[in-house]
Each structure stands twice: as C-alpha cells, then as structure tokens.
Motif scaffolding. Structure first.
Motif, PDB file in Angstrom:
ATOM      1  N   UNK A   1      13.774  67.734 108.399  1.00  0.00           N
ATOM      2  CA  UNK A   1      13.007  68.964 108.176  1.00  0.00           C
ATOM      3  C   UNK A   1      13.486  69.696 106.927  1.00  0.00           C
ATOM      4  N   UNK A   2      14.795  69.888 106.802  1.00  0.00           N
ATOM      5  CA  UNK A   2      15.307  70.634 105.657  1.00  0.00           C
ATOM      6  C   UNK A   2      15.099  69.868 104.348  1.00  0.00           C
ATOM      7  N   UNK A   3      15.114  68.552 104.399  1.00  0.00           N
ATOM      8  CA  UNK A   3      14.841  67.767 103.193  1.00  0.00           C
ATOM      9  C   UNK A   3      13.400  67.992 102.729  1.00  0.00           C
TER      10      UNK A   3
ATOM     11  N   UNK B   1       8.555  76.407 112.519  1.00  0.00           N
ATOM     12  CA  UNK B   1       8.987  75.033 112.770  1.00  0.00           C
ATOM     13  C   UNK B   1      10.511  74.948 112.819  1.00  0.00           C
ATOM     14  N   UNK B   2      11.175  75.693 111.942  1.00  0.00           N
ATOM     15  CA  UNK B   2      12.642  75.694 111.931  1.00  0.00           C
ATOM     16  C   UNK B   2      13.186  76.249 113.240  1.00  0.00           C
ATOM     17  N   UNK B   3      12.553  77.275 113.763  1.00  0.00           N
ATOM     18  CA  UNK B   3      13.003  77.849 115.027  1.00  0.00           C
ATOM     19  C   UNK B   3      12.865  76.848 116.173  1.00  0.00           C
TER      20      UNK B   3
ATOM     21  N   UNK C   1       6.907  68.168 107.493  1.00  0.00           N
ATOM     22  CA  UNK C   1       8.344  68.454 107.624  1.00  0.00           C
ATOM     23  C   UNK C   1       8.876  68.191 109.029  1.00  0.00           C
ATOM     24  N   UNK C   2       7.991  68.167 110.043  1.00  0.00           N
ATOM     25  CA  UNK C   2       8.470  67.965 111.411  1.00  0.00           C
ATOM     26  C   UNK C   2       8.079  66.601 111.981  1.00  0.00           C
ATOM     27  N   UNK C   3       7.577  65.709 111.145  1.00  0.00           N
ATOM     28  CA  UNK C   3       7.227  64.365 111.631  1.00  0.00           C
ATOM     29  C   UNK C   3       8.446  63.677 112.234  1.00  0.00           C
ATOM     30  N   UNK C   4       9.605  63.802 111.574  1.00  0.00           N
ATOM     31  CA  UNK C   4      10.816  63.181 112.108  1.00  0.00           C
ATOM     32  C   UNK C   4      11.187  63.729 113.475  1.00  0.00           C
ATOM     33  N   UNK C   5      11.049  65.037 113.652  1.00  0.00           N
ATOM     34  CA  UNK C   5      11.368  65.666 114.938  1.00  0.00           C
ATOM     35  C   UNK C   5      10.420  65.191 116.024  1.00  0.00           C
TER      36      UNK C   5
END
Length: 311
Positions: free
Chosen positions: A148-150, A130-132, A49-53
């Motif tokens: 992430x949200x996707x 991760x969201x934080x 979920x955080x690969x894009x970030x």
C-alpha cells in the motif's frame, strides 16, 4: 435473483479488508446517512494501492467467505467512489467485491450484486481511509501495508507526504516499505511473503541498500556476500532464509583457533578444538549442503587447524 439494498447501513468496529463480518470506524464518517445501492461486481475496480491487501485477506478463506455470503447475504456495504465512464472504485471493504465475484462464478443461478455506498472521495480521502483499514490493528501483514505505501509513494512521491496523507508516522511508512522491498529482493526464495518481519527486512535493506543499484549500501563487500548467499539458497521459510543470510556476514570474532565453515559464501557452522584434545563441530545451517561438499569443507578446516596448532 440479485439482492437489492435500499436502507442506510451504519458501520461499526474495525474492518478486515476481505471479510464479510466487520465494519470500519473509518467508514462511519464516509457513509453516514448515505443510501445503499446495488452494482454488478464487474463494474467495480479495486483501489490499486490495496490490491495486495485484498489478495492476502481472501487467500486463505475465500471459500468460507463465499459460503457466509450465500447463507447470510452481504452484511455491510462496500464504500466506492465514482470513476469516469460509469465505473466505480472500491476503497473500503474491497475484498467483498472479490468474494461476490467468486460466489457468482460458483453459483451462476444465484448471481449477486454488490451492496455499495457511493462517496465522491478525493485521492487523499481514499488513501487515508484505505490506510486506516490496513492499520496494524487489522489482519493485514507488514508486506500488505508495504504494498500500500509503495503505491502511495508512486502517487505522492515522498515518504513525508505519504505519512501526512495517511496520518501515520514516517517511520511506519519506511518500515513497511522495507518489508515490501525485501520481499521483492527475496523473490521465490521466500515461501510465505506475509511472514517477513519488519526487523528482518530492515536489516536486509540496511545491508544491501535501499537504492536500486545499492549505492547507499554501507559495505559493498557485505552487500555482495549477502546477494551471493541468497542466490545459492534454496527456497524456505522466512526464519530459515534470514538465518542463512545473517550467517553469511557473521561479524562476531571466532574463538581462539575456531574456524568458520562456509559453503558458497554462506556460514554453515564452526569447528574448534576442545580442551580434551578433540574437535567440536557445530553445523546449524548445513541441512542443504551435499554430503561430499560438507566432508570437503570439514577436511579443509581440520587441515588449517593443524597448521595453526603446529605453527
């Protein structure tokens, strides 16, 4: 020689997901009192979920981060959770894994391990922390948060549940998802994904629909017009692309005897008579229109204006 880490590390501050400089308040409760250990970076995956970030965070300053690592070492540990088969998954400060991998590629005589603190995080804990880390106060863009949200939506199925797990508002989930989906629609027409704003993305998705087939679009005519305009549009900045898309469905009424000048369905300007008997032509969006096409468009508009004046 590989670096070894044995002492507990206390985290402070707000993290930037790809940098070797700050900690994260979210990590403090996870890492409190846990010892630091060393793991080869090849044994650590990144929470999908955080690969894009992570990619976004290290894109512009990977070389700088590698040199900081080489000179000063790893300042704070990566928070990982164990996976089956002896592997680990990075949840907090995951960008450091990519930095250390790159460091080891560039400096094969100075291979480093990753300093980690292992915590048996549940999926809910992992998504929440991760969201934080990619909250608006961080350097993550709306596109990265939308990524992430996707991913969270694939896991939890509804925006309401994602919002509950990540402790954010449903509106935050929806707005960032609009950016992620808008970037997917724009494809290679947009040069810098992180430059797409929530406001522009929400406008676009509101026109073309948020359902894949566009069945929820308010107007099929406007949806078709915008998608056709996008198809004809050359790659450009977010500002320029959205200006062209908005112009293609301009709904304001023309002034008296004013003509909208369009090229392949996109409004490129206006033509109207002046009080002194002349003609005023404004072409704010005609930079990429071939000269011959532009001349033809203006000639046809002038002919139409004459017909209106004589009628």
């Amino acid at each position: 020689m590989k670096q070894m880490y044995e002492q507990p590390v206390e985290a402070h501050g707000h993290a930037s997901i790809g940098h070797n400089s700050n900690g994260s308040d979210a990590a403090s409760s996870v890492t409190q009192g846990k010892s630091v250990k060393a793991l080869p970076p090849e044994h650590i995956a990144i929470l999908p979920a955080i690969v894009g970030s992570v990619e976004e965070a290290i894109a512009s300053d990977l070389t700088e981060e590698v040199e900081i690592l080489k000179a000063d070492g790893q300042r704070l540990p990566v928070i990982v959770r164990p996976l089956p088969g002896g592997q680990y998954e990075a949840v907090v400060r995951a960008g450091l894994v990519a930095v250390i991998l790159e460091h080891n590629r560039r400096y094969p005589d100075d291979v480093r391990d990753v300093a980690v603190q292992v915590s048996p995080l549940s999926d809910e804990d992992a998504f929440r922390h991760a969201a934080n880390e990619i909250a608006p106060a961080s350097e993550a863009s709306s596109y990265a948060r939308g990524w992430f949200f996707n991913a969270a939506l694939d896991h939890y199925r509804t925006a309401e549940e994602v919002a509950h797990v990540c402790r954010v508002s449903k509106a935050a989930v929806s707005k960032n998802l609009d950016v992620y989906r808008a970037v997917a629609v724009l494809g290679d027409k947009i040069l810098v994904k992180r430059d797409v704003s929530q406001r522009a993305a929400s406008w676009l998705m509101g026109v073309i629909g948020r359902v894949g087939d566009g069945s929820d679009a308010p107007s099929e005519d406007q949806r078709t017009t915008v998608l056709h305009a996008l198809e004809q549009m050359p790659p450009g900045s977010a500002t320029k692309v959205f200006a062209g898309l908005r112009a293609s469905v301009k709904t304001s009424k023309p002034r008296r005897n004013e003509a909208l000048l369009k090229h392949k369905g996109v409004c490129i300007g206006t033509l109207r008579p002046t009080s002194h008997g002349g003609v005023r032509i404004d072409l704010p969006n005609a930079d990429d229109v071939p000269a011959n096409d532009l001349a033809t468009i203006i000639q046809e508009a002038l002919a139409a204006l004459r017909r209106v004046t004589l009628s």
